[in-house]
Every structure is written in structure tokens, then in C-alpha cells.
Design an enzyme around this catalytic site. Sequence first.
Site, PDB file in Angstrom:
ATOM      1  N   GLU A  22       0.829  -1.211   0.000  1.00  0.00           N
ATOM      2  CA  GLU A  22       0.000   0.000   0.000  1.00  0.00           C
ATOM      3  C   GLU A  22       0.866   1.265   0.000  1.00  0.00           C
ATOM      4  OE1 GLU A  22      -1.465   1.827   3.425  1.00  0.00           O
ATOM      5  OE2 GLU A  22      -1.013   0.167   4.767  1.00  0.00           O
ATOM      6  N   LYS A 156      -3.324  -1.666  15.673  1.00  0.00           N
ATOM      7  CA  LYS A 156      -2.950  -0.846  16.833  1.00  0.00           C
ATOM      8  C   LYS A 156      -4.101  -0.784  17.820  1.00  0.00           C
ATOM      9  CE  LYS A 156       0.403   2.363  15.064  1.00  0.00           C
ATOM     10  NZ  LYS A 156       0.333   2.376  13.599  1.00  0.00           N
TER      11      LYS A 156
HETATM   12  N1  PSU Z   1      -2.764   1.670  10.773  1.00  0.00           N
HETATM   13  C1  PSU Z   1      -1.433   1.806  10.979  1.00  0.00           C
HETATM   14  N2  PSU Z   1      -0.690   2.446  10.036  1.00  0.00           N
HETATM   15  C2  PSU Z   1      -1.237   2.944   8.882  1.00  0.00           C
HETATM   16  C3  PSU Z   1      -2.647   2.766   8.685  1.00  0.00           C
HETATM   17  C4  PSU Z   1      -3.352   2.123   9.644  1.00  0.00           C
HETATM   18  O1  PSU Z   1      -0.934   1.358  11.991  1.00  0.00           O
HETATM   19  O2  PSU Z   1      -0.521   3.531   8.054  1.00  0.00           O
HETATM   20  C5  PSU Z   1      -3.268   3.262   7.408  1.00  0.00           C
HETATM   21  C6  PSU Z   1      -3.504   2.098   6.416  1.00  0.00           C
HETATM   22  O3  PSU Z   1      -3.341   2.600   5.107  1.00  0.00           O
HETATM   23  C7  PSU Z   1      -4.965   1.749   6.662  1.00  0.00           C
HETATM   24  C8  PSU Z   1      -5.550   3.111   6.927  1.00  0.00           C
HETATM   25  O4  PSU Z   1      -5.593   1.127   5.561  1.00  0.00           O
HETATM   26  O5  PSU Z   1      -4.572   3.781   7.709  1.00  0.00           O
HETATM   27  C9  PSU Z   1      -6.876   3.035   7.665  1.00  0.00           C
HETATM   28  O6  PSU Z   1      -7.426   4.304   7.755  1.00  0.00           O
HETATM   29  P1  PSU Z   1      -8.876   4.495   8.378  1.00  0.00           P
HETATM   30  O7  PSU Z   1      -8.732   4.161   9.834  1.00  0.00           O
HETATM   31  O8  PSU Z   1      -9.205   5.940   8.138  1.00  0.00           O
HETATM   32  O9  PSU Z   1      -9.777   3.558   7.661  1.00  0.00           O
END
Ligand code: PSU
Length: 298
Positions: A22, A156
Site C-alpha cells: 500500500e 494498533k
Molecule cells: N494503521 C497503521 N498504520 C497505517 C494505517 C493504519 O498502523 O498507516 C493506514 C492504512 O493505510 C490503513 C488506513 O488502511 O490507515 C486506515 O485508515 P482508516 O482508519 O481511516 O480507515
Amino acid sequence: MIEINETVSKALKEKKAVVALESTIISHGMPYPENVNMANTVEKIIKDEGAVPATIAIINGVIKVGLTQEELLYLAQAKDVVKVSKRDFGYVVSQGLTGATTVSATMLIAKMAGIKVFATGGIGGVHRGAQQTFDISRDLEELASQEVCVVCAGAKSILDLGLTKEFLETKGVELLGYQTKELPAFYTRESGFDVDYKMDTPEDIAKLMKVKWNLGLSGGMVVANPIPKAYAQAKDKMDLVINEAINKANELGVKGKDITPFLLDYIKTHTKGESLKANLELVYNNARLAAQIAIAYH
Ligand code: PSU
Ligand code: MN
């Protein structure tokens, strides 16, 4: 509209192992220059294992599978890169914009390209307080629909891991622990939650993928690969910073797609970069395992 680079497209035609990566982790997950070094190191690790890396992003409205050095550098430095989840996808492509893809958008593109294995750091999930806010990452819906195996270091504890597990169960997504029964929580090897099944080898995981998809069962699976012991952080220390970060986000009224990047940045700043080192190492560890799974699958 979709451009698969030569190396990746050759590997896909020859049915060789390819690992999707990604780009939100580059643009919105880590600071420059660590982010571009990470992106290059991850690609090298996958190549050294004998698989082909495919970093995914949207560049000037073109969906790219496999990026040039110049494109990686742009994603790592530019401030105007959109964080693209499924909701943002059509807009960014139709307007010719540049977007870093989250786990959800990367899974969509991996599916279009025919890539079955994807490595990242942490997936999105059900946020704490989702009972009121409805904040559930699109990542979980895409895991429910796309036939892609996502290798991560768990999620996390900025998230509600219990609710995230419930959601995955409802959607029929396996949560597999790599050589562990306990769900890892990104910086830590422990979370207090179990995984569904402990899997001990890349071959076992590849076999599960084949069986699931050959049976016509839709959707992907999560492989939770604990951070190597040498880089794992203490749970009580991380819990404290994470709680502080969530309180700050609530106080400032941070909402929607900005929450995850806000929390990541807060944690990084308030652990004096120590968490960044852990973050890099767990991504490398996931890239290695993802390559091994991709090879075992082919
Ligand atoms: N969690 C992490 N590091 C990240 C992300 C999530 O520990 O970089 C990023 C990933 O790209 C994940 C996105 O798909 O955040 C999720 O965002 P949201 O919670 O807005 O869906
Ligand atoms: Mn959200």
C-alpha cells in the site's frame, strides 16, 4: 486507467509470486525520509525472498501497480496526496489527482490486477467509541469482499480490538496468528485477545487460501504476524501514549479519515521516534512473510 509495470505484469502472466504494497503508509503513515527508505527496503526484501513487489497508488488519475523511484519520492514528500479509501477512489481517478491507497483501496486494485498477497504494517478496524461514531474502517469491508490475503502486525490498540474481531467474524474473515495464539497489537506482541487460528508455516496459510477460494468462499483473510521480539515495545508504555493520543483527538475534534493519521503522528512524536523504528521493523518482517506465502501459494 490501470497501469501494471512490466516486471509485475510479466510475473503475473507467468503465475509467479507477487506481493502488493500500500502507499498510505508512505504518504500518511511515516515521515520523510524514513518513508521512502522503508518503501525501497520493503521492495528489496520481497525481491530477496524471490517474489515480485508491487507498490500501488494513483498517480495523476492513473491506477499504478508498481511505482518508479520518482513516483515513490513524490508520494513520500508531497503534501497534496489524497488518502484514498474506496469512497475517494472514483473522485481521485476522475479528477486526475494523486492518491495514496489505504489497505481497502489497495485490496481493490490488487483484485483488479490479480494479486493475492498483500503486506502492510497495520490494518484499520473498528475505532474505540464506534458505538456512537460509527467509525469502522473500510479496510474491514474490503477484507470481507476481496480475495486477498493481508499480512500485518495485527492492529494498533488505537482501535477497539474486541469489536474489530467481532466485525471480522460477522464478515467471515479469518484472523490467523503467525506462530502465535495471541493477536499482536502492532508495537506489541500481546493484546489480551486471541486469534482465531494459529498457523505455523507459509505453506499452511497458502493451503487455507486455496481451499477457501476453491470452495467459492468470498473475501480475504488477515495474517497477524507479531513484531520481532528485539523491536517490540512495552505494552503499558504504548497503552499510555495511545490513550493520550485518543484524548487529544477527541479534544481537538479530529474526525473521519483524519483520525488514523493524527493518532499515528501523535504516537510517533510522543515516543521520540522509538515507535518509528519498531514500525519499520514490523513492516519488513511482514514483507518477508508475505513473500513466503506468495511463493507457497504459486
Ligand atoms: N494503521 C497503521 N498504520 C497505517 C494505517 C493504519 O498502523 O498507516 C493506514 C492504512 O493505510 C490503513 C488506513 O488502511 O490507515 C486506515 O485508515 P482508516 O482508519 O481511516 O480507515
Ligand atoms: Mn474511519
